[in-house]
Write a protein that holds these residues in place. Sequence first.
Motif, PDB file in Angstrom:
ATOM      1  N   ALA A  46       0.666  -1.284  -0.077  1.00  0.00           N
ATOM      2  CA  ALA A  46       0.268   0.037  -0.145  1.00  0.00           C
ATOM      3  C   ALA A  46       0.990   1.147   0.102  1.00  0.00           C
ATOM      4  O   ALA A  46       0.550   2.259  -0.742  1.00  0.00           O
ATOM      5  CB  ALA A  46      -0.930  -0.110   1.248  1.00  0.00           C
ATOM      6  N   ALA A  47       1.918   1.301   0.567  1.00  0.00           N
ATOM      7  CA  ALA A  47       2.851   2.174   0.799  1.00  0.00           C
ATOM      8  C   ALA A  47       3.570   2.418  -0.763  1.00  0.00           C
ATOM      9  O   ALA A  47       3.628   3.739  -0.976  1.00  0.00           O
ATOM     10  CB  ALA A  47       3.819   2.252   1.784  1.00  0.00           C
ATOM     11  N   THR A  50       1.038   4.043  -2.921  1.00  0.00           N
ATOM     12  CA  THR A  50       0.621   5.377  -2.717  1.00  0.00           C
ATOM     13  C   THR A  50       1.767   6.402  -2.999  1.00  0.00           C
ATOM     14  O   THR A  50       1.665   7.320  -3.819  1.00  0.00           O
ATOM     15  CB  THR A  50       0.351   5.601  -1.218  1.00  0.00           C
ATOM     16  OG1 THR A  50      -0.656   4.873  -0.841  1.00  0.00           O
ATOM     17  CG2 THR A  50       0.025   6.998  -0.956  1.00  0.00           C
ATOM     18  N   ARG A  51       3.105   5.866  -2.745  1.00  0.00           N
ATOM     19  CA  ARG A  51       4.181   6.759  -3.439  1.00  0.00           C
ATOM     20  C   ARG A  51       4.162   6.784  -4.848  1.00  0.00           C
ATOM     21  O   ARG A  51       4.494   7.866  -5.382  1.00  0.00           O
ATOM     22  CB  ARG A  51       5.500   6.194  -2.843  1.00  0.00           C
ATOM     23  CG  ARG A  51       6.854   7.128  -3.197  1.00  0.00           C
ATOM     24  CD  ARG A  51       8.070   6.440  -2.705  1.00  0.00           C
ATOM     25  NE  ARG A  51       8.320   5.421  -3.064  1.00  0.00           N
ATOM     26  CZ  ARG A  51       9.403   4.567  -2.836  1.00  0.00           C
ATOM     27  NH1 ARG A  51      10.079   5.067  -1.691  1.00  0.00           N
ATOM     28  NH2 ARG A  51       9.655   3.401  -3.392  1.00  0.00           N
ATOM     29  N   LEU A  53       1.580   6.502  -6.785  1.00  0.00           N
ATOM     30  CA  LEU A  53       0.585   7.722  -7.507  1.00  0.00           C
ATOM     31  C   LEU A  53       0.919   8.850  -7.193  1.00  0.00           C
ATOM     32  O   LEU A  53       0.428   9.885  -7.626  1.00  0.00           O
ATOM     33  CB  LEU A  53      -0.680   7.122  -6.655  1.00  0.00           C
ATOM     34  CG  LEU A  53      -1.399   5.936  -6.815  1.00  0.00           C
ATOM     35  CD1 LEU A  53      -2.416   5.494  -6.028  1.00  0.00           C
ATOM     36  CD2 LEU A  53      -1.555   5.762  -8.568  1.00  0.00           C
ATOM     37  N   LEU A  54       1.575   9.303  -5.844  1.00  0.00           N
ATOM     38  CA  LEU A  54       1.794  10.798  -5.593  1.00  0.00           C
ATOM     39  C   LEU A  54       2.951  11.329  -6.267  1.00  0.00           C
ATOM     40  O   LEU A  54       3.073  12.344  -6.457  1.00  0.00           O
ATOM     41  CB  LEU A  54       1.907  10.778  -4.053  1.00  0.00           C
ATOM     42  CG  LEU A  54       0.567  10.456  -3.307  1.00  0.00           C
ATOM     43  CD1 LEU A  54       1.163  10.618  -1.637  1.00  0.00           C
ATOM     44  CD2 LEU A  54      -0.180  11.513  -3.526  1.00  0.00           C
TER      45      LEU A  54
END
Length: 98
Positions: A46-47, A50-51, A53-54
């Motif tokens: 998940a991390a 997320t990274r 995507l950001l």
Amino acid sequence: MLTGAFRRVHVGSDGFAIRVDARRGDRHAAWALTGRGQSRNTGLVAAYVTRELLTGTPPTGVHHIEQLLGLAGLPETLAAQHGVALHAPLLPDRSRGR
């Protein structure tokens, strides 16, 4: 007394195994990951997603994780940095009639 017994008994383990199959036309690939700490590794994935995507340049729209090219090396990263074992290539799963 029953509650106390349940606190002392641990059923299951933190081990996990994941098999991934990908198909495109006549091409097929299958990989597996095994390890311990299922919840920790779920959080790591998940991390990383997320990274990506950001900070990455994901395509517009809704996609599955495997469609994010910036995560192509994630299995190897988990193996090298987080103690997950990577098993590949695997033979196709014939149990599903494919």
